[in-house]
Design an enzyme around this catalytic site. Structure first.
Site, short mmCIF file in Angstrom:
data_model
loop_
_atom_site.label_atom_id
_atom_site.label_comp_id
_atom_site.label_asym_id
_atom_site.label_seq_id
_atom_site.Cartn_x
_atom_site.Cartn_y
_atom_site.Cartn_z
N CYS A 103 -14.43 -17.21 -8.54
CA CYS A 103 -13.39 -17.48 -7.50
C CYS A 103 -12.36 -18.40 -8.23
O CYS A 103 -12.94 -19.28 -8.84
CB CYS A 103 -13.99 -18.16 -6.31
SG CYS A 103 -12.88 -18.42 -5.32
N GLY A 204 -11.29 -4.99 -10.87
CA GLY A 204 -9.84 -5.48 -11.03
C GLY A 204 -9.03 -4.29 -11.12
O GLY A 204 -9.15 -3.28 -12.00
N ASP A 205 -8.10 -4.40 -10.09
CA ASP A 205 -6.97 -3.34 -10.19
C ASP A 205 -7.51 -1.70 -10.13
O ASP A 205 -6.85 -0.85 -10.64
CB ASP A 205 -5.92 -3.48 -11.45
CG ASP A 205 -5.31 -4.45 -11.54
OD1 ASP A 205 -5.42 -5.41 -10.24
OD2 ASP A 205 -4.52 -4.87 -12.41
#
Length: 343
Positions: A103, A204-205
C-alpha cells in the site's frame, strides 16, 4: 490460462482480483468471481484489533456466505499483532491470509506500514515468519518493487518470502515513489521468476487480454492480478479467460457472454450485471450506506458513455435504492454506445 493453486486450494484459473480499499468488498468480490476471477482478495484490515469495532471494519471482516477460498488481507508492523490478526481472520471464515506490504497511501506509510516496510528487510522477515508460524493456512504477500526506483529490492524480498514459507507472492510493478502515471515495469517481476522459486502473481496496468498474455509470457509469472481495470468492468476476467484459453475456460463455457456490436458485451447483459451488483450492495450495507457506496460503482460503469459527467451529478443526489437503480438502468438503456465501450 495455467493451472494455479495456493496451498491446498486449486483455483479455477490464474486470474486474481486485487484487494482495493473501498472497492473489493464482499458484493464486488462475488460479482468478479461470477465474471471469471479465480480468486478475489478482500479489502485490507489493520492488525490493530482495537479498530475492528468500527462499522467499516465490521463489514470488511464479514466473510459469511462467501464462496471460497476467502482471502483476508492484513496490514501492520508488529509481528505479534499481525499473527493475532491472522488467527482471528481464520476464525471469522478466511481460508488464506495475505500480508499487505504494497500500500502506498501516505497515512499507511507514515506509520511505517504497507510499502514502507520494504525499507526494513529484517522486519519483513520477522513479520512473515511470525504469521506463517501462527496459522495452519497458506500465507501470501503483496509488495511493490521497492520504496523507490533507486532502491528496488523486490528480488531480495522474494527470497525472504520464500525462506519464510510464503505460499505466493504478488508484485505490483511500481515502487512506492512511482505514481500511477508512471507505467508499471515488469523486469523486476521477471527477475523474481528467474531467480526465486516461489509462486508469483504479476500486478500492474493489466487492462486487456492482450496485455495479460504479454505480461504472463514476459515475466513467467504463474498468475496475474487485476485491480483498477476491473472497476466498472468486472467482465474483464471473462474476457481474459476467453482470450487465453477459449476451449479450456470452464467458467466461460458454462456462462456464455452475450455480445453486441463489435464483439463487446451486449447492452442487456451489462444492465443485468449492474442490477445484480447494486442490489447486492443495498442488501449488504442497507440504506443509505448502500446507496452512497453504489455511487462510485455507477460512475465507473458509465464513465465512458456520453453525458456521464452530468449523469453522475444527478444520480449522486438520489437517496433511495429504487430511484438510484432505476435511473442507472435508464441511463444505460439510452446509451447506444455502451455496446462498444467495454471491449
Amino acid at each position: 490460462m495455467r493451472p494455479f493453486s495456493i496451498g491446498p486450494y486449486q483455483l479455477a484459473n490464474n486470474l486474481v482480483l486485487a484487494p482495493m480499499a473501498g472497492v473489493s468488498d464482499r458484493p464486488y468480490r462475488a460479482i468478479c468471481r461470477e465474471q471469471g476471477a479465480g480468486l478475489a482478495v478482500a479489502e485490507m484490515v489493520s492488525s490493530d484489533t482495537s479498530l475492528w469495532s468500527s462499522r467499516k471494519s465490521i463489514r470488511r471482516l464479514d466473510y459469511s456466505g462467501e464462496t471460497g477460498p476467502v482471502v483476508a488481507q492484513i496490514l501492520g508492523t508488529d509481528p505479534d499483532a499481525m499473527a493475532e490478526a491472522a488467527r482471528i481472520n481464520l476464525d471469522l471464515g478466511a481460508h488464506i491470509i495475505d500480508i499487505n506490504m504494497g500500500c502506498p497511501a501516505k497515512k499507511v506509510c507514515k506509520v511505517a506500514a504497507g510499502s514502507a516496510l520494504l525499507r526494513d528487510e529484517a522486519l519483513v522477515g520477522r513479520i512473515l515468519e511470525r504469521v506463517v508460524a501462527a496459522v495452519a493456512a497458506p500465507v501470501t504477500l503483496k509488495i511493490r518493487t521497492g520504496w523507490s526506483p533507486e532502491g528496488r529490492n523486490a528480488v531480495e524480498i522474494a527470497r525472504i518470502a520464500r525462506e519464510s514459507g510464503i505460499a505466493a507472492l504478488t508484485v505490483h510493478g511500481r515502487t512506492r515513489a512511482c505514481s500511477y502515471a508512471t507505467p508499471a515495469e515488469y523486469d523486476s517481476i521477471r527477475r523474481i521468476a528467474e531467480e526465486v522459486d516461489i509462486t508469483l502473481i504479476a500486478n500492474g496496468d493489466i487492462d486487456s487480454p492482450e496485455r495479460a498474455r504479454r505480461i504472463l509470457d514476459y515475466t513467467g509469472a504463474d498468475a496475474i492480478m487485476i485491480g483498477r481495470a476491473a472497476q466498472g468492468r468486472p467482465w474483464i476476467f471473462r474476457e481474459i479467460a476467453a482470450a487465453l484459453a477459449p476451449r479450456q475456460s470452464d467458467q466461460t463455457a458454462m456462462h456464455p457472454q452475450p455480445h453486441g456490436a463489435g464483439g463487446a458485451p451486449s447492452q442487456d447483459w451489462i444492465k443485468d450485471i449492474v442490477r445484480a451488483h447494486l442490489e447486492a450492495l443495498y442488501a449488504f450495507y442497507g440504506e443509505p450506506q448502500g446507496v452512497r457506496i453504489a455511487r462510485k460503482h455507477i460512475g465507473w460503469y458509465c464513465r465512458k458513455l456520453h453525458g456521464a459527467a452530468a449523469f453522475r451529478q444527478a444520480i449522486n443526489r438520489t437517496e433511495s435504492p429504487a430511484d438510484q437503480l432505476s435511473q442507472a438502468l435508464a441511463f444505460l438503456d439510452h446509451s447506444p454506445e455502451m455496446e462498444t465501450q467495454a471491449a
